[in-house]
Write an enzyme that holds these catalytic residues in place. Structure first.
Site, mmCIF file in Angstrom:
data_model
loop_
_atom_site.group_PDB
_atom_site.id
_atom_site.type_symbol
_atom_site.label_atom_id
_atom_site.label_comp_id
_atom_site.label_asym_id
_atom_site.label_seq_id
_atom_site.Cartn_x
_atom_site.Cartn_y
_atom_site.Cartn_z
ATOM 1 N N PHE A 206 -0.197 28.571 -20.354
ATOM 2 C CA PHE A 206 -0.303 27.110 -20.410
ATOM 3 C C PHE A 206 0.648 26.478 -21.412
ATOM 4 O O PHE A 206 0.948 25.290 -21.308
ATOM 5 C CB PHE A 206 -1.750 26.686 -20.758
ATOM 6 C CG PHE A 206 -2.067 26.787 -22.226
ATOM 7 C CD1 PHE A 206 -1.683 25.783 -23.106
ATOM 8 C CD2 PHE A 206 -2.737 27.887 -22.759
ATOM 9 C CE1 PHE A 206 -1.952 25.875 -24.466
ATOM 10 C CE2 PHE A 206 -3.019 27.986 -24.110
ATOM 11 C CZ PHE A 206 -2.618 26.973 -24.972
ATOM 12 N N LYS B 128 3.010 32.218 -10.195
ATOM 13 C CA LYS B 128 1.642 31.749 -10.380
ATOM 14 C C LYS B 128 1.561 31.082 -11.755
ATOM 15 O O LYS B 128 1.547 31.740 -12.789
ATOM 16 C CB LYS B 128 0.620 32.892 -10.315
ATOM 17 C CG LYS B 128 -0.759 32.309 -10.096
ATOM 18 C CD LYS B 128 -1.889 32.841 -10.929
ATOM 19 C CE LYS B 128 -2.050 32.652 -12.360
ATOM 20 N NZ LYS B 128 -2.657 31.428 -12.847
ATOM 21 N N GLU C 173 -3.382 27.769 -14.431
ATOM 22 C CA GLU C 173 -4.209 26.771 -13.734
ATOM 23 C C GLU C 173 -4.487 25.564 -14.629
ATOM 24 O O GLU C 173 -4.942 24.530 -14.163
ATOM 25 C CB GLU C 173 -5.511 27.401 -13.226
ATOM 26 C CG GLU C 173 -6.442 27.969 -14.282
ATOM 27 C CD GLU C 173 -6.091 29.394 -14.722
ATOM 28 O OE1 GLU C 173 -4.895 29.728 -14.807
ATOM 29 O OE2 GLU C 173 -7.044 30.148 -15.006
ATOM 30 N N SER D 180 -1.709 36.015 -23.024
ATOM 31 C CA SER D 180 -2.374 36.661 -24.163
ATOM 32 C C SER D 180 -2.260 38.184 -24.045
ATOM 33 O O SER D 180 -2.060 38.728 -22.947
ATOM 34 C CB SER D 180 -3.839 36.243 -24.185
ATOM 35 O OG SER D 180 -4.434 36.609 -22.967
ATOM 36 N N CYS E 165 4.011 31.007 -29.163
ATOM 37 C CA CYS E 165 3.931 32.423 -29.521
ATOM 38 C C CYS E 165 4.885 32.726 -30.669
ATOM 39 O O CYS E 165 4.879 33.822 -31.203
ATOM 40 C CB CYS E 165 4.237 33.292 -28.310
ATOM 41 S SG CYS E 165 5.923 33.120 -27.768
ATOM 42 N N GLU F 283 -4.900 36.025 -33.583
ATOM 43 C CA GLU F 283 -4.118 34.858 -33.138
ATOM 44 C C GLU F 283 -5.053 33.652 -33.044
ATOM 45 O O GLU F 283 -6.003 33.656 -32.270
ATOM 46 C CB GLU F 283 -3.496 35.142 -31.769
ATOM 47 C CG GLU F 283 -2.628 34.001 -31.285
ATOM 48 C CD GLU F 283 -1.892 34.310 -29.982
ATOM 49 O OE1 GLU F 283 -2.520 34.875 -29.071
ATOM 50 O OE2 GLU F 283 -0.701 33.955 -29.896
HETATM 51 P P1 NAD Z 1 -3.734 33.730 -20.746
HETATM 52 O O1 NAD Z 1 -3.519 35.177 -20.981
HETATM 53 O O2 NAD Z 1 -5.114 33.200 -20.816
HETATM 54 O O3 NAD Z 1 -3.168 33.307 -19.298
HETATM 55 C C1 NAD Z 1 -1.886 33.676 -18.859
HETATM 56 C C2 NAD Z 1 -1.904 33.809 -17.344
HETATM 57 O O4 NAD Z 1 -2.820 34.848 -16.972
HETATM 58 C C3 NAD Z 1 -2.374 32.546 -16.633
HETATM 59 O O5 NAD Z 1 -1.582 32.352 -15.498
HETATM 60 C C4 NAD Z 1 -3.823 32.845 -16.290
HETATM 61 O O6 NAD Z 1 -4.243 32.228 -15.084
HETATM 62 C C5 NAD Z 1 -3.848 34.349 -16.121
HETATM 63 N N1 NAD Z 1 -5.110 34.950 -16.562
HETATM 64 C C6 NAD Z 1 -5.972 34.479 -17.507
HETATM 65 N N2 NAD Z 1 -7.014 35.339 -17.653
HETATM 66 C C7 NAD Z 1 -6.810 36.348 -16.792
HETATM 67 C C8 NAD Z 1 -7.523 37.545 -16.492
HETATM 68 N N3 NAD Z 1 -8.661 37.853 -17.104
HETATM 69 N N4 NAD Z 1 -7.012 38.387 -15.559
HETATM 70 C C9 NAD Z 1 -5.859 38.105 -14.936
HETATM 71 N N5 NAD Z 1 -5.140 36.968 -15.183
HETATM 72 C C10 NAD Z 1 -5.601 36.115 -16.100
HETATM 73 O O7 NAD Z 1 -2.770 32.964 -21.775
HETATM 74 P P2 NAD Z 1 -2.715 31.395 -22.059
HETATM 75 O O8 NAD Z 1 -3.936 31.026 -22.842
HETATM 76 O O9 NAD Z 1 -2.382 30.643 -20.846
HETATM 77 O O10 NAD Z 1 -1.420 31.338 -23.019
HETATM 78 C C11 NAD Z 1 -1.475 31.530 -24.394
HETATM 79 C C12 NAD Z 1 -1.125 32.954 -24.776
HETATM 80 O O11 NAD Z 1 0.166 33.289 -24.288
HETATM 81 C C13 NAD Z 1 -1.065 33.161 -26.279
HETATM 82 O O12 NAD Z 1 -1.671 34.388 -26.583
HETATM 83 C C14 NAD Z 1 0.422 33.196 -26.567
HETATM 84 O O13 NAD Z 1 0.786 33.897 -27.742
HETATM 85 C C15 NAD Z 1 0.925 33.866 -25.349
HETATM 86 N N6 NAD Z 1 2.355 33.629 -25.137
HETATM 87 C C16 NAD Z 1 3.198 34.664 -25.386
HETATM 88 C C17 NAD Z 1 4.561 34.488 -25.249
HETATM 89 C C18 NAD Z 1 5.505 35.623 -25.547
HETATM 90 O O14 NAD Z 1 6.649 35.538 -25.191
HETATM 91 N N7 NAD Z 1 5.069 36.681 -26.182
HETATM 92 C C19 NAD Z 1 5.059 33.248 -24.837
HETATM 93 C C20 NAD Z 1 4.161 32.214 -24.555
HETATM 94 C C21 NAD Z 1 2.800 32.420 -24.716
#
Ligand code: NAD
Length: 491
Positions: A156, A180, A183, A233, A288, A382
């Site tokens: 997001f 994808k 959401e 994450s 991040c 985090e």
């Molecule tokens: P998230 O892991 O909740 O979601 C990421 C994606 O995975 C979304 O498209 C979501 O729909 C999907 N998802 C969520 N839960 C899932 C599950 N249980 N099983 C399968 N798919 C699932 O992350 P977020 O909250 O959208 O984003 C924030 C996180 O992203 C933070 O931890 C941040 O540090 C990380 N991030 C990392 C980088 C990097 O380059 N390392 C860059 C941007 C963000």
């Protein structure tokens, strides 16, 4: 069909498959703006069936798209880059609405999407093939080919930039693709699809399937998807990496972060304070690459006082945007309260912010917590909010060992005027991206982006030259066209 409780500000989001937005009878989620709670749109929770349609469209588009030359494919992205620029303000407003960023942050994100597209446009200058006469009259040649149908799953916090880490490079290199998006922020990608189509991208080359875990798992399992880039994450990055690779796909999964800044007593006071607070509060701490933990070495009182001063200047709702959801707001405030209960000192407190007229928005003010010990949750986990946890150490060696003990490894930074000390941190910090007097050490193109340890799973980085390796495979061709009958070694 989508059921919702009010008027939508934007059209209900639809999946984009084979060049068309699809009206499907799918369950849908409401999407509200973190800025003020306005109902923005609804997003479909697609099923495996929709994903399969998108994969079929991408498969059908692949032969023609991959047969075009890279010089032909980049033409579309030159146009797309210009369309992004023409629509910069409108697209920035959309990012503000769906993600909660300030306008200048949203604009900076869009400018980064432009830079990523420009990098992809320079691909013809980077992917020249290698050829060598290896035996008399026998030539070995390396040709770079796309992986095929690929997918990208995005978070997001950057609704435009993170999808653009993958889209231009993967497509310019001849793959066809399914994205994808999160959401929570599905709108920016709808606009990307419209502009890519306007730029001349053939139908089926780029597809969007919205949804949640179900679609992520279906992507990991689909036999016709060859590679997946994931950003999110750490917990989800690990499951995507495990599931995708167990299905024999290439996977690059970027995870969460806990970025440490080491501040030495000789650091420039004003420059350090403004850089540290910009890193902590930018995008409401939801980057991040955000500074989350600071290790102050020796006597750094003046710098810490100045950091607190800078933090107090940051006005929520004006200088600091909203955090993504009520759950995020509660999580961040709970971390602060827990640290306080464990004996840490709250020097600047961002809890309980209410902005008149935006009571339904989710705001946290800049927060500085001093006297944090490395075993506290606020030091280890985090938080993903505008919160700085300050730990104290007596030596640079001790500071480096605190950084090293953290399981993440996206970024680390050092603030000092001493080149030797800076080199020590560059050498010893256990992170993929290092800043020296830079609070957000994001490598700009053509340098690649990627952390270490629990911040990334898979070889290679996600952007820059490294991404060329991820999105292509090498074909090694050995040819002999002379009529010589004699055989020498390997001919
Ligand atoms: P998230 O892991 O909740 O979601 C990421 C994606 O995975 C979304 O498209 C979501 O729909 C999907 N998802 C969520 N839960 C899932 C599950 N249980 N099983 C399968 N798919 C699932 O992350 P977020 O909250 O959208 O984003 C924030 C996180 O992203 C933070 O931890 C941040 O540090 C990380 N991030 C990392 C980088 C990097 O380059 N390392 C860059 C941007 C963000």
């Amino acid at each position: 069909m989508a059921t919702h409780t009010g008027t939508l500000k934007y059209e209900a989001v639809q999946n984009y498959i084979n060049g068309r937005f699809q009206d499907e009878a799918l369950e849908a989620l409401e999407v509200h703006s973190p800025l003020d709670g306005t109902l923005l749109t609804t997003v479909p929770l697609s099923t495996e069936k929709t994903l399969d349609q998108a994969v079929q469209a991408a498969k059908n588009a692949l032969p023609q798209w991959s047969a075009a030359t890279v010089k032909e494919r980049v033409q579309i992205f030159y146009t797309y880059r210009n369309l992004l620029l023409e629509n910069l303000d409108r697209l920035s407003e959309l990012i503000c609405a769906e993600n909660g960023k300030t306008f200048s942050e949203a604009r900076a994100e869009l400018e980064k999407s432009v830079e990523l597209t420009e990098f992809a446009c320079s691909m013809p200058q980077m992917v020249g093939e290698e050829v060598l006469e290896v035996s008399r009259g026998v030539e070995c040649r390396i040709e770079r080919r796309p992986v095929g149908v690929v997918a990208s799953i995005t978070p997001f916090n950057f609704p435009s930039m993170v999808p653009h880490w993958s889209i231009p490079n993967a497509l310019v290199l001849g793959n066809t693709m399914i994205v994808k998006p999160s959401e929570k922020v599905p709108l920016s990608l709808v606009e990307a699809a419209k502009l890519l189509q306007k730029a001349g991208l053939p139908d089926g080359v780029f597809n969007i399937v919205n949804g949640d875990k179900t679609i992520v798992e279906a992507i990991c399992d689909h036999p016709d998807i060859g590679a997946i880039s994931f950003v999110g994450s750490t917990a989800v990055a690990k499951t995507v990496y495990r599931r995708g690779t167990s299905n024999l796909k290439r996977v690059l999964a970027m995870g969460g972060a806990k970025n440490h800044l080491i501040v030495l007593p000789d650091a420039h006071v004003a420059m350090t304070a403004t850089n540290v607070i910009a890193s902590v509060t930018g995008c409401a701490g939801q980057r991040c690459m955000a500074a989350a933990a600071m290790i102050a070495v020796g006597n750094t009182e003046e710098i810490i006082d100045r950091i607190c001063e800078e933090a107090r200047k940051m006005e929520p709702g004006k200088d600091i945007g909203a955090v993504i959801s009520k759950a995020a707001l509660q999580r961040i405030e709970n971390y602060i309260t827990q640290a306080e209960q464990q004996g840490a000192k709250i020097r600047v407190d961002g809890r309980g912010v209410k902005i008149p007229g935006r009571e339904n928005g989710y705001y946290v003010g800049a927060t500085v917590i001093d006297q944090v010990s490395p075993d506290m949750a606020i030091a280890r986990e985090e938080v993903f909010g505008p919160v700085l946890a300050i730990m104290r150490s007596q030596s640079l060696k001790e500071a480096i060992s605190i950084e090293n003990a953290n399981p993440y490894g996206n970024a680390a930074a050092v603030f000092t005027q001493n080149g030797g000390a800076a080199r020590e941190v560059i050498n010893q910090a256990s992170a993929g991206m290092i800043g020296v007097n830079v609070g957000v050490p994001v490598p700009r193109e053509p340098f690649s982006f990627g952390g270490w340890n629990e911040s990334k799973f898979g070889a290679l980085d996600i952007t820059g030259k490294s991404s060329i390796e991820f999105w292509t495979q090498l074909k090694k061709v050995t040819t002999k066209w002379n009529a010589e009958a004699g055989i020498n070694w390997m001919s």
